[in-house]
Design a protein around this motif. Structure first.
Motif: not given
Lengths: 467, 205
Positions: A64-68, A79-82, B31-37
């Protein structure tokens, strides 16, 4: 025994427990996992100290979020990397097979399932993604689930379900040249509406469905959810078996023969009753373009943008005016007068090899219109490899298309591939919702050949006249 | 999961049909963690303009609807993507009940799994509730035991799948319930290996 539908049979084979109120515990044969809808599920398992019930029935991939763009040096978006790193870690910790962003088998979860032979007829398949309905093309009962249910399946390999109703959509006759599986499914959604299939499982039948390739059947089943039904099904046949035989995870030897005998028994019985039936004539279908912000907003390429004032129901009329306002079109505008800024060819709807071929056939020896930016995103690393072996990448590149790495990409704009506000896109994806392809972006859903032709012409064209 | 029996809270009308889950939370926020809501992302592109300023004409932005716990919308609420993040956004914002004539199937089950009640009303009752709120009513009583909604002098029934109702009333967690059936699952698998040996996956391929 009472005649049963294909859905009835697969359902019956998987009931672990049934309560008097009809609530069933359904066994799940295959679970596909991706990076966006799984983190909370794995977290829940950790917190509760639970393990996977059947890790070998689970397959994880990032899509879903990987760059192309080139991914060999990592993913820029933190964020995507995480999120990608979290899936890698979860797969390792819980013992799940995982295709990372550099694996040639990586790709959109609904492209790789069939490609690897993980998807099999007569099985139940779930994934935290609504387009899991794609796998129904193989005669598998497959549907999207939420993250709580992902956790439930990881922990128990079952799902709490109530049986849905049976709907059959029969598409008779033969498709005219230039009309594709995508046009069939858009026509069906136009007919039943986006909530028409709610609470149902749809079986697709009829001469035109049988004549479709497996890729085409996947396109039809993929968009079942756009008609409100969680799952779509096509009875398995020789085409299904030919597609699957020899795939890495498909059964082999005696197990294969036994499987085929079993699969042959899955067809809907003569006399089985459907709660509702729809019939369409393939021969009368045109190439279709969506004009609004719902997949039910369909019109023939030869048509015009409809006038919402012709709708009686006030709420519906207002909502269609709202859609036109968003999409920036006026009633009466000829579809072939609508110009496009962007073209996206890819997604779990139309990102397979046959789609690449259909698009390439339109653009060979031609050039992308100077005002259009066009991209092709293969559905998986293996689709990309196959296309490159066939020289399709060269055809696209020479015509001025961007040839990208596999992933979901601009179907849902979670990565850098997105429309700018106001940009208009001919897209082979599945949703033309507001903002789906980028904030204020405008999406028109079409087949791969229609998208490719729009890239060349800079506007929608009737591909039946394409030279 | 927190049990849901009776809710007396601020309600907000959302007179739109087919509010899909892409509207409820645009994908870019997932992509955000839900921790922040996720509450700040709820209906983001409808609530805020390009500069990020609240749109004054959007119902949830009306000062008198601050702290809304109930949303009353039109048909086909929550259609589209299976993203449970749509429910997280509602719940994190403070919404505990959505009232509509129909819901997307996957959305509705996600809602129940998070203690959010998807209450189905008839189209006519839905319109009456929206009209009452637009006429200035604020507080709404949603009673899951009686399956009834009361706003001012208006009282309408709603429906919810009986199994979901029981689950919400008790705040039950599905996994705990299913874990108690571990023996049945084990027995199913043992029989299934015999009946469908081909369905066992081939690891690695």
């Amino acid at each position: 025994m009472k005649p049963r539908t294909l859905y009835d049979k697969i359902w019956d084979d998987h009931v672990v427990d049934e309560q008097p109120d009809g609530t069933c515990l359904l066994y799940i044969d295959r679970h596909l996992v991706h990076e966006v809808t799984s983190p909370q599920a794995f977290e829940g398992l950790r917190v509760a100290g639970r393990k996977l019930r059947a890790p070998q029935k689970t397959l994880a991939v990032v899509d879903h979020n990987v760059p192309t763009s080139d991914r060999s040096k990592g993913i820029d978006d933190p964020e995507a990397a995480t999120q990608v790193a979290a899936l890698a870690e979860n797969a390792r910790d819980f013992g799940v097979e995982y295709y990372n962003e550099r694996d040639v088998r990586q790709g959109i979860v609904h492209v790789i399932g069939p490609e690897q032979g993980f998807t099999l007829p007569g099985t139940t398949i779930v994934c935290g993604d609504s387009h899991t309905s794609t796998h129904g093309a193989f005669g598998a009962l497959a549907h999207g689930i939420g993250t709580s249910e992902v956790e439930h399946v990881l922990a128990t390999q079952t799902l709490i379900q109530k049986k849905a109703k049976n709907m059959r959509v029969t598409v008779d006759g033969q498709l005219p040249p230039g009309v594709t599986a995508k046009d069939i499914v858009l026509a069906i959604i136009g007919e039943i509406g986006t909530a028409g299939g709610t609470g149902h499982v749809i079986e697709y039948a009829g001469e035109a469905i049988r004549a479709l390739s497996m890729e085409g059947r996947m396109t039809v089943c993929n968009m079942t959810i756009e008609g409100g039904a969680r799952a779509g099904l096509v009875a398995p046949d020789e085409k299904t078996y030919a597609y699957l035989k020899g795939r890495p995870k498909a059964p082999t030897g005696a197990a294969w023969d036994e499987a085929v005998r079993f699969w042959d028994s899955l067809k809907t019985d003569e006399g089985a009753v459907f709660d509702s039936e729809i019939r369409l004539d393939a021969a009368s279908l045109p190439p279709i373009v969506t004009w609004g912000t719902s997949p039910e907003d369909v019109v023939a390429v030869t048509g015009v943008v409809p006038n919402p004032d012709d709708i009686q129901d006030e709420n519906k009329r207002n909502s269609k005016w709202r859609a036109l306002d968003y999409i920036g079109l006026k009633p009466g505008t000829k579809i072939t007068d609508v110009t496009v800024d962007r073209v996206f060819i890819g997604s779990c709807t139309n990102g397979r090899i046959e789609d690449m071929r259909a698009a390439a056939a339109m653009v060979q020896g031609k050039t992308v219109h100077p005002s259009v930016s066009a991209m092709v995103v293969p559905g998986s690393g293996l689709v990309k490899l196959q296309a490159e072996e066939e020289g399709l990448d060269v055809i696209f590149r020479e015509a001025g298309f961007d040839w990208r790495e596999p992933g979901c990409s601009m179907c849902l704009a979670m990565n850098a591939d997105k429309l700018k506000p106001g940009e208009r896109c001919a897209s082979t994806s599945n949703r033309n919702f507001e903002g789906r392809q980028g904030f204020k972006g405008r999406t028109h859903l079409v087949s791969p050949a229609m998208a490719a032709a729009a890239a060349i012409a800079g506007r929608f064209v009737d591909i039946r006249d394409w030279k | 999961m927190e049990a849901f029996t009776k809710l007396n809270g601020m309600a907000c009308p959302l007179p739109l049909s087919s509010v899909d889950t892409d509207q409820l939370i645009p994908a870019r926020f997932m992509k955000r963690s839900r921790a922040e809501g996720y509450g700040g992302f709820l209906l983001h592109d409808l609530r805020f303009d390009e500069a990020g300023a609240p749109r004054p004409d959007f119902p949830l932005n009306a000062p008198e609807r601050a702290g809304a716990q109930v949303i009353v919308a039109r048909r086909n609420f929550g259609s589209g993507s299976s993203r449970e993040a749509a429910v997280y956004a509602l719940v994190d914002y403070g919404i505990r009940c959505v009232i509509a004539p129909s819901f997307g199937d996957i959305f509705a089950s996600n809602a129940v799994n998070n203690g959010l009640l998807p209450a189905k009303v008839t189209e006519a009752d839905g319109e009456s509730l929206i009209a009452a709120l637009e006429d200035g009513a604020h507080d709404m009583l949603v009673d899951l035991e009686d399956c009834r909604i009361v706003v001012g002098n208006l009282s309408v029934p709603f429906t919810v799948d009986p199994v979901w109702r029981t689950k919400l009333l008790n705040g039950w967690d599905d996994i705990d319930l299913t874990m108690s059936q571990a023996d049945a699952i084990k027995a199913f698998v043992a029989a299934d290996v015999q009946a469908r040996p081909w369905a066992m996956p081939r690891r690695g391929g």
